[in-house]
Design a protein around this motif. Sequence first.
Motif, mmCIF file in Angstrom:
data_model
loop_
_atom_site.group_PDB
_atom_site.id
_atom_site.type_symbol
_atom_site.label_atom_id
_atom_site.label_comp_id
_atom_site.label_asym_id
_atom_site.label_seq_id
_atom_site.Cartn_x
_atom_site.Cartn_y
_atom_site.Cartn_z
ATOM 1 N N LYS A 74 0.843 -1.188 0.000
ATOM 2 C CA LYS A 74 0.000 0.000 0.000
ATOM 3 C C LYS A 74 0.880 1.239 0.000
ATOM 4 O O LYS A 74 1.921 1.280 0.672
ATOM 5 N N CYS A 75 0.456 2.255 -0.750
ATOM 6 C CA CYS A 75 1.175 3.519 -0.770
ATOM 7 C C CYS A 75 0.181 4.675 -0.743
ATOM 8 O O CYS A 75 -1.026 4.488 -0.948
ATOM 9 N N ARG A 76 0.702 5.870 -0.469
ATOM 10 C CA ARG A 76 -0.109 7.078 -0.489
ATOM 11 C C ARG A 76 0.611 8.123 -1.328
ATOM 12 O O ARG A 76 1.825 8.232 -1.263
ATOM 13 N N GLY A 77 -0.146 8.869 -2.101
ATOM 14 C CA GLY A 77 0.451 9.882 -2.947
ATOM 15 C C GLY A 77 0.609 9.400 -4.379
ATOM 16 O O GLY A 77 0.921 8.235 -4.633
ATOM 17 N N PHE A 78 0.402 10.319 -5.327
ATOM 18 C CA PHE A 78 0.393 9.950 -6.739
ATOM 19 C C PHE A 78 1.735 9.378 -7.192
ATOM 20 O O PHE A 78 1.778 8.418 -7.963
ATOM 21 N N ASP A 82 4.125 7.623 -5.678
ATOM 22 C CA ASP A 82 4.336 6.213 -5.323
ATOM 23 C C ASP A 82 3.273 5.318 -5.947
ATOM 24 O O ASP A 82 3.558 4.162 -6.305
ATOM 25 N N GLN A 83 2.044 5.811 -6.084
ATOM 26 C CA GLN A 83 1.023 5.015 -6.755
ATOM 27 C C GLN A 83 1.409 4.746 -8.210
ATOM 28 O O GLN A 83 1.223 3.641 -8.721
ATOM 29 N N PHE A 84 1.966 5.753 -8.869
ATOM 30 C CA PHE A 84 2.403 5.571 -10.251
ATOM 31 C C PHE A 84 3.569 4.592 -10.320
ATOM 32 O O PHE A 84 3.657 3.776 -11.252
ATOM 33 N N TRP A 85 4.473 4.645 -9.325
ATOM 34 C CA TRP A 85 5.595 3.700 -9.294
ATOM 35 C C TRP A 85 5.087 2.269 -9.153
ATOM 36 O O TRP A 85 5.534 1.365 -9.881
ATOM 37 N N LEU A 86 4.139 2.042 -8.235
ATOM 38 C CA LEU A 86 3.590 0.698 -8.061
ATOM 39 C C LEU A 86 2.883 0.230 -9.329
ATOM 40 O O LEU A 86 2.976 -0.950 -9.713
ATOM 41 N N PHE A 87 2.176 1.134 -9.975
ATOM 42 C CA PHE A 87 1.494 0.783 -11.217
ATOM 43 C C PHE A 87 2.509 0.352 -12.279
ATOM 44 O O PHE A 87 2.306 -0.652 -12.981
ATOM 45 N N LYS A 88 3.607 1.078 -12.419
ATOM 46 C CA LYS A 88 4.644 0.720 -13.390
ATOM 47 C C LYS A 88 5.255 -0.643 -13.082
ATOM 48 O O LYS A 88 5.605 -1.402 -13.991
ATOM 49 N N PHE A 134 -5.836 2.236 -6.786
ATOM 50 C CA PHE A 134 -4.457 2.441 -7.233
ATOM 51 C C PHE A 134 -3.466 2.532 -6.075
ATOM 52 O O PHE A 134 -2.260 2.649 -6.313
ATOM 53 N N SER A 135 -3.951 2.440 -4.845
ATOM 54 C CA SER A 135 -3.050 2.497 -3.692
ATOM 55 C C SER A 135 -2.606 1.119 -3.226
ATOM 56 O O SER A 135 -1.696 1.011 -2.397
ATOM 57 N N THR A 136 -3.230 0.052 -3.731
ATOM 58 C CA THR A 136 -2.988 -1.286 -3.186
ATOM 59 C C THR A 136 -2.745 -2.301 -4.295
ATOM 60 O O THR A 136 -3.527 -2.368 -5.257
ATOM 61 N N TYR A 137 -1.670 -3.085 -4.121
ATOM 62 C CA TYR A 137 -1.313 -4.128 -5.083
ATOM 63 C C TYR A 137 -0.983 -5.405 -4.316
ATOM 64 O O TYR A 137 -0.737 -5.371 -3.108
ATOM 65 N N ALA A 138 -0.973 -6.519 -5.027
ATOM 66 C CA ALA A 138 -0.735 -7.805 -4.384
ATOM 67 C C ALA A 138 0.185 -8.674 -5.228
ATOM 68 O O ALA A 138 0.291 -8.497 -6.442
ATOM 69 N N MET A 139 0.844 -9.611 -4.559
ATOM 70 C CA MET A 139 1.719 -10.569 -5.232
ATOM 71 C C MET A 139 1.552 -11.930 -4.563
ATOM 72 O O MET A 139 1.672 -12.046 -3.340
ATOM 73 N N ILE A 140 1.254 -12.936 -5.359
ATOM 74 C CA ILE A 140 1.151 -14.315 -4.870
ATOM 75 C C ILE A 140 2.306 -15.107 -5.447
ATOM 76 O O ILE A 140 2.602 -15.014 -6.647
ATOM 77 N N TYR A 178 10.423 -1.940 -3.167
ATOM 78 C CA TYR A 178 9.025 -1.811 -2.756
ATOM 79 C C TYR A 178 8.916 -1.149 -1.381
ATOM 80 O O TYR A 178 8.004 -0.358 -1.131
ATOM 81 N N GLU A 179 9.834 -1.471 -0.509
ATOM 82 C CA GLU A 179 9.826 -0.904 0.843
ATOM 83 C C GLU A 179 9.938 0.618 0.795
ATOM 84 O O GLU A 179 9.274 1.334 1.569
ATOM 85 N N ARG A 180 10.747 1.128 -0.110
ATOM 86 C CA ARG A 180 10.963 2.581 -0.203
ATOM 87 C C ARG A 180 9.738 3.317 -0.746
ATOM 88 O O ARG A 180 9.605 4.524 -0.534
ATOM 89 N N HIS A 181 8.885 2.618 -1.441
ATOM 90 C CA HIS A 181 7.752 3.280 -2.100
ATOM 91 C C HIS A 181 6.406 2.946 -1.459
ATOM 92 O O HIS A 181 5.362 3.357 -1.993
ATOM 93 N N THR A 182 6.388 2.231 -0.354
ATOM 94 C CA THR A 182 5.124 1.835 0.257
ATOM 95 C C THR A 182 5.073 2.234 1.722
ATOM 96 O O THR A 182 6.095 2.309 2.400
ATOM 97 N N THR A 183 3.871 2.499 2.194
ATOM 98 C CA THR A 183 3.668 2.808 3.609
ATOM 99 C C THR A 183 3.340 1.548 4.412
ATOM 100 O O THR A 183 3.594 1.505 5.620
#
Length: 241
Positions: free
Chosen positions: A11-15, A17-23, A58-64, A86-91
């Motif tokens: 999970k992240c907050r702010g555009f 980091d959200q864009f980074w997770l999306f990429k 767009f704030s939340t992503y998952a990995m299985i 991921y740690e640097r870009h997520t809350t």
Amino acid sequence: MPEITSVTFFKCRGFKDQFWLFKMMRFSHAFLQEVKGQTFYKLMGSGRGIGFNPWPDFSTYAMIQVWEDEQYAHRFFEDAKLMERYERHTTDRWTLLMRNITSKGRWSGNSPFAPSTNLDPHNPYIAVITRATIRPARLWQFWKYVPTSQKPLTNQPGLIYTKGIGEVPVLQMATFSLWESEQALKNFAYQRSEHTVAIQKTRQLDWYSEELFSRFQPFASYGSWEDLNQLDLQLPNNPPN
């Protein structure tokens, strides 16, 4: 050591980091395809709220991921450069390690979860992953009924956490849920009329071209998640953070 499965939420907050997770839904594959000891993985976005939802969160992503054994998983989550990024870009980042109890169906043509022979009879917690590819001709019927079928999840007794996730919005959907006990899961699955009707409609209307249902026994966790108390679960062998 027997095979295990991990599910990780970011999970992240702010555009920014959200864009980074999306990429990273695209660019993480180059790294994940080379991870030693990993036999299966899926990167997924999520829907708003709980359960299935066609509107993206767009704030939340998952990995299985599925691992040949527990040590490969620990090594990845403790040392992998990808996890450091991921740690640097997520809350919030939370990983649950699980042993498979049972699995029916296929995921992208595979049967990724092998039942474990190392289950703990004294561990009451149960996690569920459901995944389906919806037939394009059935999309309208499926999404029309979703709000009704998901309504019982709100304040459902024994439900610790649930989130709708998926690889392709609208078409390929999955849910993850974590329960206090098998009985709590059964109370939802078999005693809530909305859910039993959804099961009947699935059979009658042939909503899915592919589906999978798996149950797991969670046994360890990394990280933290929002304001929930998942890490207060009495799970044995929690690895150090």
